[in-house]
Design a protein around this motif. Sequence first.
Motif, PDB file in Angstrom:
ATOM      1  N   ARG A  25       0.839  -1.201   0.000  1.00 53.99           N
ATOM      2  CA  ARG A  25       0.000   0.000   0.000  1.00 53.99           C
ATOM      3  C   ARG A  25       0.881   1.260   0.000  1.00 53.99           C
ATOM      4  O   ARG A  25       0.621   2.217  -0.737  1.00 53.99           O
ATOM      5  CB  ARG A  25      -0.930  -0.005   1.221  1.00 53.99           C
ATOM      6  CG  ARG A  25      -1.916   1.162   1.227  1.00 53.99           C
ATOM      7  CD  ARG A  25      -2.947   1.070   2.347  1.00 53.99           C
ATOM      8  NE  ARG A  25      -3.865  -0.048   2.093  1.00 53.99           N
ATOM      9  CZ  ARG A  25      -3.925  -1.162   2.843  1.00 53.99           C
ATOM     10  NH1 ARG A  25      -3.156  -1.302   3.889  1.00 53.99           N
ATOM     11  NH2 ARG A  25      -4.764  -2.129   2.538  1.00 53.99           N
ATOM     12  N   ARG A  73       3.949   1.469  -1.107  1.00 54.50           N
ATOM     13  CA  ARG A  73       4.614   1.550  -2.416  1.00 54.50           C
ATOM     14  C   ARG A  73       3.653   2.103  -3.477  1.00 54.50           C
ATOM     15  O   ARG A  73       4.033   2.933  -4.306  1.00 54.50           O
ATOM     16  CB  ARG A  73       5.139   0.166  -2.825  1.00 54.50           C
ATOM     17  CG  ARG A  73       5.841   0.145  -4.145  1.00 54.50           C
ATOM     18  CD  ARG A  73       7.157   0.909  -4.089  1.00 54.50           C
ATOM     19  NE  ARG A  73       7.810   0.832  -5.387  1.00 54.50           N
ATOM     20  CZ  ARG A  73       8.459   1.816  -5.948  1.00 54.50           C
ATOM     21  NH1 ARG A  73       8.607   2.947  -5.298  1.00 54.50           N
ATOM     22  NH2 ARG A  73       8.999   1.681  -7.118  1.00 54.50           N
ATOM     23  N   VAL A  74       2.395   1.658  -3.438  1.00 59.40           N
ATOM     24  CA  VAL A  74       1.388   2.146  -4.376  1.00 59.40           C
ATOM     25  C   VAL A  74       1.181   3.648  -4.187  1.00 59.40           C
ATOM     26  O   VAL A  74       1.115   4.414  -5.159  1.00 59.40           O
ATOM     27  CB  VAL A  74       0.058   1.363  -4.222  1.00 59.40           C
ATOM     28  CG1 VAL A  74      -1.085   2.071  -4.935  1.00 59.40           C
ATOM     29  CG2 VAL A  74       0.214  -0.052  -4.747  1.00 59.40           C
ATOM     30  N   GLU A  75       1.117   4.104  -2.948  1.00 62.66           N
ATOM     31  CA  GLU A  75       0.941   5.526  -2.675  1.00 62.66           C
ATOM     32  C   GLU A  75       2.141   6.331  -3.169  1.00 62.66           C
ATOM     33  O   GLU A  75       1.987   7.427  -3.728  1.00 62.66           O
ATOM     34  CB  GLU A  75       0.695   5.746  -1.177  1.00 62.66           C
ATOM     35  CG  GLU A  75      -0.659   5.240  -0.706  1.00 62.66           C
ATOM     36  CD  GLU A  75      -0.816   5.272   0.813  1.00 62.66           C
ATOM     37  OE1 GLU A  75       0.153   5.646   1.511  1.00 62.66           O
ATOM     38  OE2 GLU A  75      -1.902   4.913   1.288  1.00 62.66           O
ATOM     39  N   GLU A  76       3.349   5.784  -2.977  1.00 61.75           N
ATOM     40  CA  GLU A  76       4.551   6.463  -3.465  1.00 61.75           C
ATOM     41  C   GLU A  76       4.518   6.572  -4.985  1.00 61.75           C
ATOM     42  O   GLU A  76       4.821   7.627  -5.560  1.00 61.75           O
ATOM     43  CB  GLU A  76       5.810   5.711  -3.030  1.00 61.75           C
ATOM     44  CG  GLU A  76       6.125   5.797  -1.556  1.00 61.75           C
ATOM     45  CD  GLU A  76       7.279   4.873  -1.150  1.00 61.75           C
ATOM     46  OE1 GLU A  76       7.724   4.052  -1.987  1.00 61.75           O
ATOM     47  OE2 GLU A  76       7.714   4.983   0.006  1.00 61.75           O
ATOM     48  N   LEU A  77       4.156   5.467  -5.660  1.00 60.57           N
ATOM     49  CA  LEU A  77       4.098   5.480  -7.122  1.00 60.57           C
ATOM     50  C   LEU A  77       3.012   6.423  -7.632  1.00 60.57           C
ATOM     51  O   LEU A  77       3.206   7.121  -8.637  1.00 60.57           O
ATOM     52  CB  LEU A  77       3.878   4.063  -7.661  1.00 60.57           C
ATOM     53  CG  LEU A  77       5.072   3.112  -7.505  1.00 60.57           C
ATOM     54  CD1 LEU A  77       4.682   1.692  -7.896  1.00 60.57           C
ATOM     55  CD2 LEU A  77       6.258   3.588  -8.325  1.00 60.57           C
ATOM     56  N   GLU A  78       1.878   6.480  -6.940  1.00 56.75           N
ATOM     57  CA  GLU A  78       0.821   7.414  -7.331  1.00 56.75           C
ATOM     58  C   GLU A  78       1.294   8.854  -7.192  1.00 56.75           C
ATOM     59  O   GLU A  78       0.975   9.709  -8.036  1.00 56.75           O
ATOM     60  CB  GLU A  78      -0.442   7.173  -6.504  1.00 56.75           C
ATOM     61  CG  GLU A  78      -1.193   5.920  -6.898  1.00 56.75           C
ATOM     62  CD  GLU A  78      -2.370   5.603  -5.990  1.00 56.75           C
ATOM     63  OE1 GLU A  78      -2.414   6.125  -4.841  1.00 56.75           O
ATOM     64  OE2 GLU A  78      -3.245   4.830  -6.417  1.00 56.75           O
ATOM     65  N   GLU A 122       4.444   9.832  -7.483  1.00 57.28           N
ATOM     66  CA  GLU A 122       5.385  10.037  -8.592  1.00 57.28           C
ATOM     67  C   GLU A 122       4.633  10.271  -9.895  1.00 57.28           C
ATOM     68  O   GLU A 122       5.005  11.130 -10.694  1.00 57.28           O
ATOM     69  CB  GLU A 122       6.314   8.829  -8.734  1.00 57.28           C
ATOM     70  CG  GLU A 122       7.391   8.745  -7.678  1.00 57.28           C
ATOM     71  CD  GLU A 122       8.317   7.553  -7.889  1.00 57.28           C
ATOM     72  OE1 GLU A 122       8.633   7.239  -9.067  1.00 57.28           O
ATOM     73  OE2 GLU A 122       8.713   6.933  -6.893  1.00 57.28           O
ATOM     74  N   VAL A 123       3.561   9.481 -10.128  1.00 59.15           N
ATOM     75  CA  VAL A 123       2.765   9.649 -11.342  1.00 59.15           C
ATOM     76  C   VAL A 123       2.150  11.043 -11.371  1.00 59.15           C
ATOM     77  O   VAL A 123       2.142  11.713 -12.413  1.00 59.15           O
ATOM     78  CB  VAL A 123       1.675   8.544 -11.441  1.00 59.15           C
ATOM     79  CG1 VAL A 123       0.646   8.894 -12.502  1.00 59.15           C
ATOM     80  CG2 VAL A 123       2.315   7.209 -11.742  1.00 59.15           C
ATOM     81  N   GLU A 144       3.296  13.748  -9.921  1.00 51.89           N
ATOM     82  CA  GLU A 144       4.380  14.708 -10.167  1.00 51.89           C
ATOM     83  C   GLU A 144       4.795  14.691 -11.636  1.00 51.89           C
ATOM     84  O   GLU A 144       4.952  15.742 -12.266  1.00 51.89           O
ATOM     85  CB  GLU A 144       5.583  14.382  -9.281  1.00 51.89           C
ATOM     86  CG  GLU A 144       6.749  15.323  -9.469  1.00 51.89           C
ATOM     87  CD  GLU A 144       7.958  14.951  -8.625  1.00 51.89           C
ATOM     88  OE1 GLU A 144       9.031  15.506  -8.889  1.00 51.89           O
ATOM     89  OE2 GLU A 144       7.845  14.114  -7.717  1.00 51.89           O
ATOM     90  N   SER A 156       2.975  13.735 -14.142  1.00 48.01           N
ATOM     91  CA  SER A 156       1.874  14.284 -14.939  1.00 48.01           C
ATOM     92  C   SER A 156       1.947  15.805 -14.970  1.00 48.01           C
ATOM     93  O   SER A 156       1.723  16.425 -16.015  1.00 48.01           O
ATOM     94  CB  SER A 156       0.527  13.843 -14.370  1.00 48.01           C
ATOM     95  OG  SER A 156       0.357  12.459 -14.545  1.00 48.01           O
TER      96      SER A 156
END
Length: 180
Positions: A16, A18-23, A25-26, A28, A30
């Motif tokens: 969870r 890691r998913v929040e970190e990737l979201e 990054e996405v 940023e 974007s």
Amino acid sequence: MNSLFEELAAREAAARVRVEELEAEVAELSGKLGLARESLERLRIARETVAEVLAEMTPEKAAMGGDARQPATSAPVASAYAGAERQVIGVLAVPNWQPGMGPEVLPRVCRDIVEVVADAPGPVRAKQIVPRIGLPAETGKIECRRSKLKRLVERGWLDEDVPGLFTLARRRGGVSSNSR
């Protein structure tokens, strides 16, 4: 069995995070992508506008610096863009000096340099110009301005009689130093 469920819960929590970190990054990326697209669009529009203006310019307007309203009694100022082809590959940012041209035709940084040289009591070096135009006296800034000074010499705006010492070109007002 509790340890297996605890392990799964720990892995789920890590996933969870890691998913929040990737979201994040996405989001940023974007934002950066949006800014890059805006910049690309502005450059495309600028290129198209310049191409349109050059395509519409007649040789007479180009010879007068693009201003058709210039009085007929004054001598036209020769433009660095006179006779420009309709398909533009490059643009001469620092035009060759010609009689009647003032520093206002130069890019801002070159205009600032010419003004500093004009205000100096004698020849100046690049390292003296850099702080006077509001930049830190760092090697990179000095070398960049030195290249601009050399370009201004090549184009007839400045003189460099002694290597590294720059003065205004001695032919201001259309009178060269050789014709005096």
